[in-house]
Design a protein around this motif. Structure first.
Motif, PDB file in Angstrom:
ATOM      1  N   SER A 238      62.163 106.686  28.867  1.00  0.00           N
ATOM      2  CA  SER A 238      62.988 107.985  28.479  1.00  0.00           C
ATOM      3  C   SER A 238      62.353 108.982  27.821  1.00  0.00           C
ATOM      4  CB  SER A 238      64.244 107.156  27.617  1.00  0.00           C
ATOM      5  OG  SER A 238      64.867 108.063  26.731  1.00  0.00           O
ATOM      6  N   THR A 239      62.951 110.001  27.897  1.00  0.00           N
ATOM      7  CA  THR A 239      62.440 111.171  27.151  1.00  0.00           C
ATOM      8  C   THR A 239      63.681 111.538  26.151  1.00  0.00           C
ATOM      9  OG1 THR A 239      60.988 111.997  28.694  1.00  0.00           O
ATOM     10  CG2 THR A 239      61.567 113.482  26.849  1.00  0.00           C
TER      11      THR A 239
ATOM     12  N   PRO B  37      72.555 115.092  33.318  1.00  0.00           N
ATOM     13  CA  PRO B  37      72.022 114.216  32.049  1.00  0.00           C
ATOM     14  C   PRO B  37      70.496 114.449  32.005  1.00  0.00           C
ATOM     15  CG  PRO B  37      72.559 112.772  33.994  1.00  0.00           C
ATOM     16  CD  PRO B  37      73.025 114.252  34.240  1.00  0.00           C
TER      17      PRO B  37
ATOM     18  N   THR C  17      66.981 110.449  25.636  1.00  0.00           N
ATOM     19  CA  THR C  17      67.534 109.585  24.629  1.00  0.00           C
ATOM     20  C   THR C  17      66.992 108.879  23.581  1.00  0.00           C
ATOM     21  OG1 THR C  17      68.701 108.836  26.675  1.00  0.00           O
ATOM     22  CG2 THR C  17      69.177 107.304  24.934  1.00  0.00           C
TER      23      THR C  17
HETATM   24  N1   CP Z   1      69.744 111.628  29.964  1.00  0.00           N
HETATM   25  C1   CP Z   1      68.813 110.522  29.853  1.00  0.00           C
HETATM   26  O1   CP Z   1      69.072 109.296  29.693  1.00  0.00           O
HETATM   27  O2   CP Z   1      67.514 111.076  29.808  1.00  0.00           O
HETATM   28  P1   CP Z   1      66.348 110.156  29.500  1.00  0.00           P
HETATM   29  O3   CP Z   1      66.021 108.973  30.634  1.00  0.00           O
HETATM   30  O4   CP Z   1      65.177 110.907  29.413  1.00  0.00           O
HETATM   31  O5   CP Z   1      66.593 109.441  28.167  1.00  0.00           O
END
Ligand code: CP
Length: 309
Positions: free
Chosen positions: A49-50, A262, A52
């Motif tokens: 993840s970045t 997203p 979230t």
């Molecule tokens: N939108 C989202 O979940 O991005 P990440 O995977 O970077 O957290």
């Protein structure tokens, strides 16, 4: 203070959603409020993840909490065979709240049944991503002035994309018309179409992604093809370039249209769209901080009145 986990968007009433959006607005006005001094937020990310993780951690820091956690489960004792139950029981000894992303559908729900501290679902497999949905709703309300009666076009990987599944469920309160644009291999799963029917949500399915089809969209919600969920990589290769939004496609769209995503994106939105005033995905990600501040506070039992004091 009543503490409750935040694991499924389907459990939230319309009033609760609107209340959390109201609280998020307060945090947008004044993000730095040291109301969680002495609290510890754990972020357990069993998947990459970045946005979230970093927005939850930013939210916690802006509230004055401290953050512990991991981003690489291989560097934890789960790689030695420790169960999820034991992991969340251990972390509950150290933290007041756990934010968890897991590749297994239902893992945050299971954790919430075992842990004595509240769990926030930061995404579970192809199932749900409820905090993303709250920031999507916040972004829709902010750009459209309402959540009611909108034409929402979901484009791309509607089979594995957990964000579209959660958004669909949350919008049941607001009389939307959905358009599902996906290749046959990545169509909206039957269970979600059944959910639409049960909840009187109108939807139309398309396989073509053209200017004409998106002409009456209020929200164009682009998604990435979720390579990590494919068991057959040949199938991924077949669909990976299915749809690309190009700037020219927005020329005759409604003036209120906003493009959401997203993120991360791969190639489904051309970079020349980024400077179009209808592109909203980077602001959408910023909204995630305010919304996650609200979710953390609410989950810890802090009310809208408390945060205003
Ligand atoms: N939108 C989202 O979940 O991005 P990440 O995977 O970077 O957290």
């Amino acid at each position: 203070m009543k503490k409750e986990s935040f694991v499924s968007i389907a459990e939230l009433s319309k009033d609760k959603i609107l209340y959390l959006l109201e609280m998020s607005k307060e945090f947008e006005k004044t993000p730095n409020r040291k109301i969680l001094d002495g609290k510890i937020v754990a972020t357990l990310f069993f998947e990459p993840s970045t946005r979230t993780r970093l927005s939850f951690e930013t939210a916690a820091n802006r509230l004055g909490a401290r953050v512990i956690g991991f981003t690489d489960p291989k560097a934890t004792s789960s790689s030695k065979g420790e169960t999820l139950k034991d992991t969340v029981l251990m972390v509950s000894n150290y933290a007041d709240i756990i934010v968890m992303r897991h590749y297994l559908e239902g893992a945050p729900k299971y954790a919430s049944e075992k842990a004595p501290v509240p769990i926030i679902n930061a995404g579970d497999g192809a199932n749900q991503h409820p905090s993303q949905t709250m920031l999507d709703l916040y972004s829709i309300q902010k750009t459209q002035g309402t959540l009611e009666n909108l034409n929402i076009f979901l484009v791309g990987d509607l089979k594995y994309g957990r964000t579209v599944h959660s958004l669909l469920m949350a919008m049941r309160h607001f009389n939307p018309t959905f358009h599902f644009i996906a290749p046959d291999e990545l169509k909206m799963p039957e269970e979600y179409k059944l959910y639409c029917k049960k909840n009187n949500i109108r939807y139309v399915e398309h396989t073509e992604f053209t200017d004409q089809i998106i002409a009456d969209a209020d929200i164009l919600y682009m998604t990435r093809i979720q390579k990590e969920r494919f068991t057959d990589l040949m199938e991924y290769e077949h669909v990976k370039n299915s749809y690309v939004l190009r700037n020219a496609m927005l020329a005759n769209t409604r003036s209120n249209l906003r493009v959401l995503h997203p993120l991360p994106r791969v190639n489904e939105i051309d970079h020349d769209v980024d400077n179009n005033p209808k592109a909203y995905y980077f602001q959408q990600a910023l909204n995630g901080v305010y919304v996650r501040q609200a979710i953390i506070c609410d989950t810890l039992g802090l009310s809208l009145e408390t945060i205003k004091d």
